[in-house]
Write a protein that holds these residues in place. Structure first.
Motif, short mmCIF file in Angstrom:
data_model
loop_
_atom_site.label_atom_id
_atom_site.label_comp_id
_atom_site.label_asym_id
_atom_site.label_seq_id
_atom_site.Cartn_x
_atom_site.Cartn_y
_atom_site.Cartn_z
N ALA A 69 54.45 64.28 -22.58
CA ALA A 69 54.87 63.38 -21.87
C ALA A 69 54.40 62.39 -22.85
O ALA A 69 54.73 61.67 -23.60
CB ALA A 69 53.98 62.44 -21.36
N SER A 70 52.99 62.68 -23.94
CA SER A 70 52.30 61.20 -24.53
C SER A 70 53.08 61.97 -26.40
O SER A 70 53.57 60.97 -27.15
CB SER A 70 50.82 62.00 -25.04
OG SER A 70 50.87 63.23 -25.13
N ILE A 71 53.65 62.81 -26.42
CA ILE A 71 54.68 63.50 -27.85
C ILE A 71 55.52 62.24 -27.97
O ILE A 71 55.70 61.79 -28.73
CB ILE A 71 54.84 64.82 -27.92
CG1 ILE A 71 53.67 65.48 -28.46
CG2 ILE A 71 56.17 64.33 -29.38
CD1 ILE A 71 53.56 67.41 -28.43
N SER A 72 56.33 62.43 -26.51
CA SER A 72 57.80 61.71 -26.44
C SER A 72 57.07 60.08 -27.14
O SER A 72 57.78 59.49 -27.09
CB SER A 72 58.09 61.96 -24.65
OG SER A 72 58.06 63.12 -24.73
N ALA A 73 56.11 59.42 -25.62
CA ALA A 73 55.58 58.18 -25.72
C ALA A 73 55.30 57.56 -27.54
O ALA A 73 55.95 56.68 -28.03
CB ALA A 73 54.69 57.88 -25.37
N TRP A 74 54.59 58.97 -28.38
CA TRP A 74 54.41 58.55 -29.59
C TRP A 74 55.89 58.53 -30.48
O TRP A 74 56.25 57.84 -31.54
CB TRP A 74 53.25 59.73 -30.28
CG TRP A 74 52.83 59.80 -31.29
CD1 TRP A 74 52.09 58.24 -31.96
CD2 TRP A 74 53.21 60.39 -32.28
NE1 TRP A 74 51.92 58.80 -33.25
CE2 TRP A 74 52.67 60.20 -33.75
CE3 TRP A 74 54.64 61.59 -32.51
CZ2 TRP A 74 52.86 60.87 -34.53
CZ3 TRP A 74 54.54 62.16 -33.90
CH2 TRP A 74 53.54 61.80 -34.85
N LEU A 75 56.85 59.52 -29.96
CA LEU A 75 58.10 59.18 -31.27
C LEU A 75 58.95 57.70 -30.46
O LEU A 75 59.05 57.25 -31.78
CB LEU A 75 59.13 60.16 -30.37
CG LEU A 75 57.84 62.09 -30.98
CD1 LEU A 75 58.97 62.75 -30.57
CD2 LEU A 75 58.28 61.59 -32.12
N TRP A 76 59.13 57.87 -29.38
CA TRP A 76 59.32 56.92 -28.79
C TRP A 76 59.14 55.26 -29.74
O TRP A 76 59.05 54.26 -29.61
CB TRP A 76 59.61 56.77 -27.41
CG TRP A 76 59.86 55.03 -27.15
CD1 TRP A 76 61.64 54.47 -27.27
CD2 TRP A 76 59.60 53.94 -26.28
NE1 TRP A 76 61.36 53.84 -26.50
CE2 TRP A 76 61.00 53.54 -26.02
CE3 TRP A 76 57.94 53.73 -25.89
CZ2 TRP A 76 60.26 51.91 -25.40
CZ3 TRP A 76 58.21 52.56 -25.78
CH2 TRP A 76 58.99 51.58 -25.30
N ASN A 78 57.39 55.38 -33.04
CA ASN A 78 57.94 55.93 -34.17
C ASN A 78 56.50 55.89 -34.38
O ASN A 78 56.30 55.42 -35.72
CB ASN A 78 58.79 54.02 -35.02
CG ASN A 78 59.59 53.05 -34.12
OD1 ASN A 78 60.74 53.99 -33.85
ND2 ASN A 78 59.42 51.98 -34.10
N ARG A 79 55.81 56.63 -34.14
CA ARG A 79 55.12 57.65 -34.56
C ARG A 79 53.62 56.94 -35.65
O ARG A 79 53.53 57.03 -36.38
CB ARG A 79 55.80 58.59 -35.84
CG ARG A 79 56.56 59.62 -34.61
CD ARG A 79 56.55 61.04 -36.21
NE ARG A 79 57.89 60.25 -37.11
CZ ARG A 79 58.09 60.47 -38.25
NH1 ARG A 79 57.91 62.14 -38.34
NH2 ARG A 79 59.40 59.90 -38.86
#
Length: 671
Positions: A69-76, A78-79
């Motif tokens: 979930a945190s990776i998805s939020a981070w990618l969303w 824009n890293r």
């Protein structure tokens, strides 16, 4: 390796979640990451506990889901990376000052040593052995948080559990107790970061702000608790982070500050005593900030901080439980009782940690000489006025003469309590001597802390009314006196109350930056505080650098207990290990002050089942127990007589316990 992976996953999840908020400050980002880490461990252990899945497997599933979930939020988002630009400027400012850089290196060495002690010395702190780690071990065997049946003290069930939930995660992840001090150590780092950030947001320049955090790190109680399984630093870290986030920044920081406040009551009930200051600080920012912080507080309480109260209601019918460990110290306001309590608490903060009379007198002499030389220097070389010279010289003398000032303060407080009819009781008894030992049980904030923390409210109030200091600093200066008043109104005095003051002290600590605006004054405070810090961490009674058994990282668990002044517990542990296998399931009929964690053994290999005094034989048989350990107190002796009558073989384990061994062939396995 699995345990390390789980801990790293929790850390990475917290950093990614914090980075995704795109905060402009590295300090805020790291504080939010710390809060996310605490919330992660608290929430995961809560959710998995009803299923008894606080295990490596259960934690792996939960952390994988949160990491995804945190990776998805981070990618969303824009890293986003960490906001390093301002931090690089601050680092260059610190590095360009030899004094500040020396202070930083001295504190880093002390922090590294504290971490090393926490990782290498077996737990030997009394509260940790009797209930902090004892309940964590019980939870770990059960597979999650639960109401421990027949607990010998309400502290095992009724005290708020958030700090211990972090240890439950670490124990379950690693199957070891080597990280028992990690929550406290991480909390200290978060506190120091929050103090620096708060001082910067109050308008202090980088070096003064950094030195305020470094000075706090030298206070004995802060340094000593960092290598224990206590919870005072954990609970203090949450409001400290909230203060920093409330002092500035976008709306999201205000919401997260509220979440930190909501979580804090899940670590220790005394957190509510700083709520007036936090409400005042929030209202100063306006109605919108107050609403956002309130919403965050409710969210933090519901998600993480409130479940200890829910368990209390479910099992006792009372929000705070039956009150064992609390009600015996609770009282109603009254004169002169409440005043005597306040004065006695202040007496306990008159702390000479690790100093002795010759050194105190030497420091005093150096302080007088330094004050005269500095006053002359300011008058002649800086060409300042006489008033400025005297003020600077006096400020330089403060750290050197602070032990003598503390002794004078202690004498005044002792005199006042005698006149009120209840003589103060310090570490030396009635009219006792001030503490000069490096022990987290008796230390406070050292001589420097004892002077500057009590002077801060007066200094800041005077500056505020002279319109030189803003209202936010006045708010922080009021935290300690308001906390002391509220605490004194609702509790009877006991010698452990100074631990509670860690919470308001760390909230007040950003104001210590006032001490580091002049280079000469800075030099004096750095020199004396580093000396005291070195003496404290190397003369820590529970983990002395030199003892008859060698260095602290070389000693056994029983030797660590002896170093802590607990030879009777050490003898009981040695006898227990000789008589009871490491993987045994053991019954226990204990009083509330028994060091139950010793029975679990290092890395909690044994399981422990608490039993009542009456009917102990049948209860032990129902649980298929081969061993029962009974406290030697008079109240528990009927259990020994009942077991003997039923054919159990008994023997003494030192003076603390009696061990009863089941008749051959009657104990099959641990139920």
């Amino acid at each position: 390796m699995i345990g390390v992976a789980l801990i790293l996953a929790a850390i990475l999840t917290s950093l990614l979640a914090s980075s995704s908020l795109r905060l402009g400050s590295l300090v805020s980002t790291l504080l939010v990451a710390y809060l996310a880490f605490v919330a992660n461990l608290g929430l995961v252990t809560l959710v998995l506990s009803p299923f008894r899945e606080v295990t490596q497997g259960g934690l792996a599933v939960a952390e994988a889901a949160l990491l995804l979930a945190s990776i998805s939020a981070w990618l969303w988002r824009n890293r986003p990376g960490l906001p390093l630009a301002a931090a690089k400027v601050a680092a260059r400012s610190i590095a360009s000052s030899p004094l500040t850089l020396f202070y930083l290196l001295a504190v880093l060495v002390a922090l590294a040593y504290e971490l090393f002690l926490g990782l290498t010395v077996p737990p030997n702190n009394w509260d940790s052995l009797t209930y902090h780690l004892a309940k964590v071990a019980a939870w770990a065997h059960h597979g999650g948080i639960y109401w421990i049946p027949n607990a010998p003290t309400g502290r095992l069930n009724e005290f708020q559990p958030l700090a211990e939930q972090q240890n439950l995660f670490l124990f379950a992840a690693t199957h070891r107790d080597v990280l028992y001090a990690l929550p406290q150590f991480l909390a200290e780092l978060a506190i120091l970061l929050a103090v620096y950030g708060s001082a910067r947001r109050l308008g202090f320049e980088v070096r003064a702000a950094a030195c305020s955090a470094f000075l706090l790190a030298t206070f004995p109680l802060i340094a000593l608790e960092a290598s224990t399984a206590q919870n005072d630093l954990v609970v203090a870290s949450l409001p400290a982070a909230a203060v920093c986030l409330l002092l500035g920044g976008p709306d999201i920081e205000t919401v997260v500050a509220g979440v930190a406040v909501g979580m804090s009551v899940g670590a220790k009930l005394t957190a509510v005593l700083v709520f007036p200051a936090l409400v005042w600080l929030t209202l100063a920012r306006g109605r919108r900030a107050f609403v956002l912080a309130t919403l965050g507080t409710v969210a933090g309480f519901v998600a993480v901080g409130g479940w200890g109260f829910v368990l209390n209601v479910m099992h006792t019918g009372h929000v705070l439980g039956y009150g064992d460990g609390r009600t015996e110290h609770t009282t109603s306001p009254g004169y002169p009782r409440s005043l005597v309590t306040a004065l006695s608490i202040l007496y306990e903060t008159m702390d000479l940690s690790a100093l002795w009379h010759l050194l105190i007198h030497l420091l005093f002499a150096l302080g007088v000489v330094a004050a005269l030389l500095v006053a002359a220097y300011v008058l002649l070389r800086r060409r300042s006025g006489l008033r400025s010279a005297l003020v600077t010289g006096g400020a330089v003398a403060i750290p050197f003469v602070s032990p003598v000032l503390v002794m004078a303060g202690g004498a005044i407080l002792a005199f006042l309590t005698r006149r009120l009819g209840t003589p103060v009781r310090g570490t030396g008894g009635a009219y006792g001597e001030l503490n000069n030992s490096a022990s987290e049980d008796s230390a406070a904030f050292g001589p420097i802390g004892g002077v500057v923390l009590l002077a801060a409210p007066v200094f800041v109030a005077a500056g505020y009314f002279a319109r030189r200091i803003d209202v936010r600093q006045l708010m922080l200066a009021c935290v300690l006196p308001v906390f002391l008043i509220l605490l004194s109104l609702e509790t009877q005095f006991n010698s452990w109350l100074p631990r509670f003051l860690v919470l308001p002290v760390v909230m007040t600590a950003p104001l210590l930056a006032w001490l580091f605006r002049d280079r000469l004054v800075m030099t004096a405070f750095i020199a004396v505080s580093v000396l005291i810090l070195g003496l404290v961490v190397t003369r820590d009674i529970t983990k002395p650098l030199e003892s008859p058994f060698g260095h602290p990282w070389q000693i056994s668990w029983s030797q660590a207990l002896i170093d802590d002044g607990q030879p009777l517990a050490a003898a009981a542990l040695v006898e227990l290990d000789r008589a009871v296998p490491q993987n045994a399931c053991v019954g226990a009929v204990f009083n509330g002050d028994s060091p139950a964690y010793l029975v679990y053994g290092r890395d909690f290999h044994r399981d422990l089942v608490y039993l009542r005094v009456q009917g102990v034989d049948q209860a032990a048989k129902d649980a298929h127990l081969g061993y029962v350990v009974v406290s030697t107190n008079r109240q528990q002796q009927p259990a020994v007589r009942e077991l003997r009558a039923a054919g159990w073989t008994t023997r003494r384990l030192g003076v603390y316990w009696t061990l009863a061994e089941a008749p051959a062939g009657t104990a099959e396995s641990c139920a």
